[in-house]
Design an enzyme around this catalytic site. Structure first.
Site, short mmCIF file in Angstrom:
data_model
loop_
_atom_site.label_atom_id
_atom_site.label_comp_id
_atom_site.label_asym_id
_atom_site.label_seq_id
_atom_site.Cartn_x
_atom_site.Cartn_y
_atom_site.Cartn_z
N ARG A 1 -26.99 17.15 -10.85
CA ARG A 1 -26.10 17.73 -9.84
C ARG A 1 -26.84 18.19 -8.58
NH1 ARG A 1 -22.63 17.93 -14.06
NH2 ARG A 1 -23.49 19.53 -15.44
N HIS B 1 -25.55 18.98 -4.38
CA HIS B 1 -25.82 20.28 -3.76
C HIS B 1 -26.85 20.17 -2.64
CE1 HIS B 1 -23.64 23.12 -6.52
NE2 HIS B 1 -23.60 22.00 -7.21
N ASP B 2 -27.72 19.19 -2.72
CA ASP B 2 -28.71 19.00 -1.66
C ASP B 2 -28.14 18.21 -0.49
OD1 ASP B 2 -31.28 19.10 -0.43
OD2 ASP B 2 -31.68 17.07 -1.13
N VAL C 1 -25.58 19.61 2.19
CA VAL C 1 -26.04 20.67 3.10
C VAL C 1 -27.18 20.13 3.95
CG1 VAL C 1 -26.93 23.03 3.26
CG2 VAL C 1 -25.37 22.41 1.40
N GLY D 1 -27.94 17.12 4.76
CA GLY D 1 -28.53 15.87 4.33
C GLY D 1 -29.46 16.01 3.13
N SER E 1 -33.77 20.71 0.77
CA SER E 1 -33.69 22.09 1.27
C SER E 1 -33.29 23.06 0.16
CB SER E 1 -32.71 22.20 2.44
OG SER E 1 -31.41 21.79 2.06
N ASN F 1 -24.45 28.09 -5.71
CA ASN F 1 -25.66 27.79 -6.47
C ASN F 1 -26.12 28.91 -7.39
OD1 ASN F 1 -25.62 25.42 -5.03
ND2 ASN F 1 -27.32 25.95 -3.68
N HIS G 1 -19.40 15.39 -13.97
CA HIS G 1 -19.09 16.39 -14.99
C HIS G 1 -18.88 15.77 -16.36
CE1 HIS G 1 -17.74 19.74 -11.97
NE2 HIS G 1 -19.02 19.44 -11.90
N ASP H 1 -16.85 18.32 -20.59
CA ASP H 1 -15.92 17.39 -21.25
C ASP H 1 -16.28 17.34 -22.72
OD1 ASP H 1 -17.95 15.52 -21.73
OD2 ASP H 1 -16.98 13.90 -20.64
#
Length: 323
Positions: A57, A61-62, A65, A67, A71, A89, A188, A240
């Site tokens: 994941r 998340h990277d 934000v 690109g 970060s 996060n 997920h 799941d």
């Protein structure tokens, strides 16, 4: 993973990456880079199966934000609030140490060559492939950001309360389609989520003081037992019913009203996304193909800002590690 925060009109969304990204980027400078990443990811899978789902994941998340620039891996400094403690996060992302192990192995083999941003892309792919999902060729050659922004993460990243309409709007800003949204939500298929993320669904959906009516009754009773009011909201439950196998069970569960997060089940209750949920629930190959396409498109998001190849994924080069 996925209420969406209001996005200021001046916010800079990443654009598609420059053409330098290519599959053979490390062919000469670090020819064993991909095998090193997969070896460490396989070790992590054996040690703690949940860890690879967590690392997978990281790409979402990277990349959303500013690109795909790693970060999100930067620790806070006295002059910078990074993304690790952002609303989406904190107490959610975990297993940063797996990336640390990958980076350490790569630095031994090819010092200063492989970026942390590319590690996230390779490790995300490997997390899927190692748990039964598709394997694909990734495009490489990203640079690591010099800084991070908790504020940017808070303004962009959606919460578990998000509905399909807000998610569609968000993905559209990155030129990602409704199909991309639904297929990428299939991440997920593996991993777990915290009770914290669904308390409102169970006890006060839309301010009604009642559970979300979309939750299948038997599943609702199971959630009540595991996530009681006043209980430990850090208890985790499977996203799941096959949490260690990357398959299309996630979509079958959504059709059956057994989606864990509101942002999951809304994909089936919303007419705009329902057809893709149904399609993927019946055709695993179609899901796999769409997922790979979405991951490649998301992996191409770049900010165009200056960067570097970090020696330590937690700190920019030239900065000291704070103990």
């Amino acid at each position: 993973m996925f209420s969406l925060f209001l996005l200021p009109l001046f916010f800079h969304f990443p654009s598609v990456s420059p053409p330098k990204l290519r599959p053979d980027y490390y062919a000469e400078s670090c020819p064993h880079a991909e095998s090193i990443v997969r070896t460490v990811m396989h070790k992590a899978l054996i040690s703690e199966p949940r860890s690879v789902a967590s690392v997978m994941r990281f790409q979402f998340h990277d990349c959303f934000v500013n690109g795909c620039d790693a970060s999100m891996l930067l620790d806070d400094t006295p002059t910078m609030l990074g993304e690790k403690l952002s609303l989406s996060n904190i107490n959610s992302l975990r297993s940063y140490e797996v990336v640390d192990e990958v980076k350490e192995a790569l630095e031994k083999a090819c010092p200063g060559i492989v970026s942390c941003a590319d590690i996230i892309i390779m490790a995300s792919r490997d997390a899927v492939a190692l748990t039964g999902g598709p394997n694909w060729t990734v495009r490489l050659g990203r640079l690591d950001s010099l800084t991070a922004s908790q504020e940017d993460s808070n303004q962009i990243m959606p919460s578990p309360r998000a509905n399909a309409s807000s998610l569609i709007d968000l993905f559209n800003k990155y030129n990602l389609s409704v199909k991309d949204l639904v297929s990428l939500s299939g991440s997920h298929s593996i991993g777990q989520g915290r009770c914290f993320s669904i308390m409102f669904r169970l006890y006060n959906q839309s301010g009604t003081g009642r559970p979300d009516p979309a939750i299948e009754p038997g599943f609702r009773e199971e959630l009540f037992k595991q996530c009681p009011q006043g209980g430990d909201e850090n208890v985790t439950m499977n996203l799941d019913s096959t949490p260690y196998i990357f398959d299309n069970r996630y979509f079958k569960d959504l059709v059956g009203g057994r989606g864990f997060l509101n942002s999951d089940e809304t994909l089936y209750t919303s007419a705009a996304t329902r057809r893709y949920v149904r399609y993927f629930s019946k055709n695993q190959s179609a899901f796999f193909n769409a997922f790979v396409e979405g991951m490649l498109k998301m992996g191409d998001l770049q900010s165009g800002r200056p960067g570097e190849v970090r020696r330590n994924c937690r700190v920019a080069n030239g900065q000291s590690v704070i103990i």
